[in-house]
Scaffold this active site. Structure first.
Site, PDB file in Angstrom:
ATOM      1  N   PRO A   2       0.819  -1.212   0.000  1.00  0.00           N
ATOM      2  CA  PRO A   2       0.000   0.000   0.000  1.00  0.00           C
ATOM      3  C   PRO A   2       0.854   1.264   0.000  1.00  0.00           C
ATOM      4  O   PRO A   2       1.876   1.339   0.670  1.00  0.00           O
ATOM      5  CB  PRO A   2      -0.805  -0.118   1.304  1.00  0.00           C
ATOM      6  CG  PRO A   2      -0.841  -1.574   1.590  1.00  0.00           C
ATOM      7  CD  PRO A   2       0.477  -2.109   1.107  1.00  0.00           C
ATOM      8  N   GLU A   3       0.447   2.250  -0.792  1.00  0.00           N
ATOM      9  CA  GLU A   3       1.134   3.529  -0.816  1.00  0.00           C
ATOM     10  C   GLU A   3       0.299   4.559  -0.068  1.00  0.00           C
ATOM     11  O   GLU A   3      -0.737   4.234   0.518  1.00  0.00           O
ATOM     12  CB  GLU A   3       1.405   3.945  -2.263  1.00  0.00           C
ATOM     13  CG  GLU A   3       2.353   2.971  -2.964  1.00  0.00           C
ATOM     14  CD  GLU A   3       3.071   3.602  -4.145  1.00  0.00           C
ATOM     15  OE1 GLU A   3       3.486   4.774  -4.040  1.00  0.00           O
ATOM     16  OE2 GLU A   3       3.222   2.922  -5.171  1.00  0.00           O
ATOM     17  N   LYS A  61       3.441   6.911   4.817  1.00  0.00           N
ATOM     18  CA  LYS A  61       2.742   5.627   4.886  1.00  0.00           C
ATOM     19  C   LYS A  61       2.640   5.107   6.321  1.00  0.00           C
ATOM     20  O   LYS A  61       2.187   3.994   6.542  1.00  0.00           O
ATOM     21  CB  LYS A  61       3.477   4.593   4.025  1.00  0.00           C
ATOM     22  CG  LYS A  61       3.662   5.014   2.578  1.00  0.00           C
ATOM     23  CD  LYS A  61       4.479   3.980   1.823  1.00  0.00           C
ATOM     24  CE  LYS A  61       4.943   4.499   0.483  1.00  0.00           C
ATOM     25  NZ  LYS A  61       5.770   3.514  -0.246  1.00  0.00           N
ATOM     26  N   HIS A 108      -6.630 -15.365   8.024  1.00  0.00           N
ATOM     27  CA  HIS A 108      -5.312 -14.941   8.478  1.00  0.00           C
ATOM     28  C   HIS A 108      -5.411 -13.874   9.570  1.00  0.00           C
ATOM     29  O   HIS A 108      -4.540 -12.997   9.667  1.00  0.00           O
ATOM     30  CB  HIS A 108      -4.496 -14.422   7.293  1.00  0.00           C
ATOM     31  CG  HIS A 108      -4.299 -15.455   6.219  1.00  0.00           C
ATOM     32  ND1 HIS A 108      -3.427 -16.510   6.351  1.00  0.00           N
ATOM     33  CD2 HIS A 108      -4.880 -15.598   5.004  1.00  0.00           C
ATOM     34  CE1 HIS A 108      -3.462 -17.262   5.262  1.00  0.00           C
ATOM     35  NE2 HIS A 108      -4.326 -16.732   4.431  1.00  0.00           N
ATOM     36  N   ARG A 131       0.788 -12.557   4.690  1.00  0.00           N
ATOM     37  CA  ARG A 131       2.226 -12.776   4.493  1.00  0.00           C
ATOM     38  C   ARG A 131       3.051 -12.466   5.742  1.00  0.00           C
ATOM     39  O   ARG A 131       4.255 -12.696   5.764  1.00  0.00           O
ATOM     40  CB  ARG A 131       2.708 -11.922   3.311  1.00  0.00           C
ATOM     41  CG  ARG A 131       2.024 -12.318   2.001  1.00  0.00           C
ATOM     42  CD  ARG A 131       2.301 -11.325   0.898  1.00  0.00           C
ATOM     43  NE  ARG A 131       1.560 -11.666  -0.319  1.00  0.00           N
ATOM     44  CZ  ARG A 131       1.368 -10.842  -1.338  1.00  0.00           C
ATOM     45  NH1 ARG A 131       1.849  -9.610  -1.290  1.00  0.00           N
ATOM     46  NH2 ARG A 131       0.692 -11.219  -2.399  1.00  0.00           N
ATOM     47  N   ARG A 188      21.124  17.703  -3.048  1.00  0.00           N
ATOM     48  CA  ARG A 188      21.380  16.319  -3.437  1.00  0.00           C
ATOM     49  C   ARG A 188      22.015  16.284  -4.829  1.00  0.00           C
ATOM     50  O   ARG A 188      21.710  17.113  -5.683  1.00  0.00           O
ATOM     51  CB  ARG A 188      20.075  15.506  -3.478  1.00  0.00           C
ATOM     52  CG  ARG A 188      19.225  15.587  -2.206  1.00  0.00           C
ATOM     53  CD  ARG A 188      19.871  14.873  -1.050  1.00  0.00           C
ATOM     54  NE  ARG A 188      19.108  15.057   0.174  1.00  0.00           N
ATOM     55  CZ  ARG A 188      18.199  14.182   0.624  1.00  0.00           C
ATOM     56  NH1 ARG A 188      17.937  13.091  -0.051  1.00  0.00           N
ATOM     57  NH2 ARG A 188      17.572  14.420   1.763  1.00  0.00           N
ATOM     58  N   ARG A 303      13.676  -2.083  -9.521  1.00  0.00           N
ATOM     59  CA  ARG A 303      12.261  -1.950  -9.816  1.00  0.00           C
ATOM     60  C   ARG A 303      12.127  -1.602 -11.295  1.00  0.00           C
ATOM     61  O   ARG A 303      13.027  -1.854 -12.085  1.00  0.00           O
ATOM     62  CB  ARG A 303      11.621  -0.846  -8.966  1.00  0.00           C
ATOM     63  CG  ARG A 303      11.913  -0.945  -7.485  1.00  0.00           C
ATOM     64  CD  ARG A 303      11.214   0.161  -6.733  1.00  0.00           C
ATOM     65  NE  ARG A 303      11.753   0.332  -5.388  1.00  0.00           N
ATOM     66  CZ  ARG A 303      11.296   1.205  -4.513  1.00  0.00           C
ATOM     67  NH1 ARG A 303      10.280   1.990  -4.813  1.00  0.00           N
ATOM     68  NH2 ARG A 303      11.833   1.302  -3.311  1.00  0.00           N
TER      69      ARG A 303
END
Length: 320
Positions: A2-3, A61, A108, A131, A188, A303
Site C-alpha cells: 500500500p502507498e 505511509k 489470516h 504474508r 542532493r 524496480r
C-alpha cells in the site's frame, strides 16, 4: 505494498469508527504480528486494554492511533495528552478491518481488539495479514521537531510516533514546506525519482505514484536534482499532490487483491494510471495531440520506471 493514498483511505475509515472508543480487550492469535513490540504479547495487551483511541494519524505511509489512559473529560490536562500510540505497519498484505463479532474470523486473523459499544458501529478491529510482513506495536509519542502537527489527523497534536519521527512530511500534509523540500533537494546530487523515493526528503511517494507524478509533470526520472529549476520542482510536487488526491477519490490503487480498506473494499485507481504498468501502450498526452509514442519500461533500483520518450525526454546529463 500500500502507498500513501491507500493508507490515507484506511486512516479515514478508522477514524470514523475508532475515535473516542475504548479498547475493552485484546486477543493475540499470532505473536509473530507483534515482533516489533519488543516486550511481547502480555505487555502489548496491558498497554492497550482500557485505553481510549484519541485519533488516527498518518504521516507518509506511517499510521498510528494515539491512546489516552482515561476517557474521562474531567481528567487533568496533563492526563488528557496521549503519551503512547498503537502503530500499524501494513507491510505487503496487512489489513485493518472493522467487523461485527458475528462475522466469522478471517483466515489470516492475527490480532483482535474489542471496542466499547457505539450505535451502528462494528465492535471489533481486526488485524489480518496473510504474508506476516506487517504488524502492530505500542510506541511512545515524541514532540515534532518543527512544532507542527505530527501528521494528518482530525485533531492535530504536535506529537509524532517515535518510529515515524525520522521521515519528512508528505505532499498532502498541510504543514508540508515546499521551501524546505526544495532547499534540501538542490543539495542532493542524484536523479529526481530517487530523491522522490527518499522518505527523509519527502514521504509517502512510492514507485507507482512517483512514475505517475513525473508523467504529469512531464519530467524524466533521471533529471539531476542539483540543477532542477524551482518551477520544475513545484510542478512535480503539485503533480504528486494531484495524483494522490485523484487516487483517494477512487479509493486507492489496488494491484493486489489483498489490499482492502476497513470495509473490505478494494481500490481501483489503477484504471486511471497514465504511466505505471503501461509498457507498450500509447502515451495518453501524446495521443491527444496526434503523436504516436509508446510508454517504455526501464530498470530502476531493482524496480521498473515507466516513461514516455517524447513528453518525458531523458536529459543528457541525467542521474539515476
Amino acid at each position: 505494498m500500500p502507498e500513501l493514498p491507500e493508507v490515507e483511505v484506511v486512516r479515514r475509515g478508522l477514524v470514523r469508527w475508532l475515535r473516542g472508543r475504548t479498547i475493552t480487550s485484546v486477543e493475540v492469535l499470532d505473536p509473530r504480528s507483534l515482533r516489533r513490540h519488543a516486550l511481547g504479547p502480555e505487555d502489548f495487551i496491558g498497554n492497550l486494554q482500557g485505553t481510549t483511541v484519541v485519533d488516527v494519524v498518518r504521516r507518509g505511509k506511517f499510521l498510528w492511533m494515539p491512546l489516552r489512559d482515561t476517557p474521562s473529560a474531567a481528567a487533568a490536562p496533563e492526563q488528557s495528552v496521549p503519551a503512547v500510540a498503537l502503530m500499524a505497519h501494513l507491510g505487503m498484505s496487512g489489513q485493518l478491518l472493522m467487523q461485527d463479532p458475528s462475522v466469522p474470523d478471517e483466515k489470516h486473523l492475527k490480532v483482535r481488539l474489542r471496542l466499547s459499544p457505539a450505535d451502528g458501529m462494528p465492535d471489533e478491529l481486526r488485524f489480518v495479514d496473510q504474508r506476516i510482513f506487517g504488524g502492530l506495536f505500542v510506541t511512545d509519542l515524541v514532540a515534532t521537531d518543527d512544532g507542527g502537527p505530527g501528521g494528518l489527523a482530525e485533531s492535530p497534536l504536535p506529537l509524532i510516533a517515535e518510529e515515524a519521527a525520522h521521515i519528512a512530511r508528505d505532499p498532502l500534509d498541510p504543514a508540508f514546506s515546499f521551501g524546505l523540500f526544495y532547499s534540501r533537494l538542490r543539495k542532493r546530487r542524484t536523479g529526481l525519482k530517487r530523491a522522490l523515493l527518499d522518505q527523509g526528503l519527502v514521504s509517502g511517494i512510492g514507485n507507482i505514484y512517483a512514475d505517475e507524478s513525473l508523467w504529469r509533470a512531464g519530467l524524466h526520472y533521471a533529471r539531476p536534482t542539483d540543477k532542477l529549476r524551482r518551477s520544475d520542482a513545484e510542478r512535480v510536487i503539485a503533480s504528486a499532490r494531484e495524483v494522490m488526491l485523484d487516487a483517494l477519490e477512487a479509493g486507492g490503487t489496488s494491484f493486489d487483491s489483498l489490499y482492502v480498506n476497513v470495509n473490505g473494499a478494494s481500490g481501483y485507481f489503477d484504471r486511471s494510471l497514465n504511466a505505471y504498468g503501461r509498457e507498450g501502450q500509447p502515451c495518453n498526452r501524446c495521443a491527444a495531440v496526434g503523436i504516436n509514442s509508446l510508454i517504455r519500461r526501464e530498470q530502476f533500483m531493482n524496480r521498473s520506471s515507466y516513461t514516455c520518450p517524447v513528453c518525458q525526454p531523458r536529459p543528457r546529463n541525467g542521474r539515476w
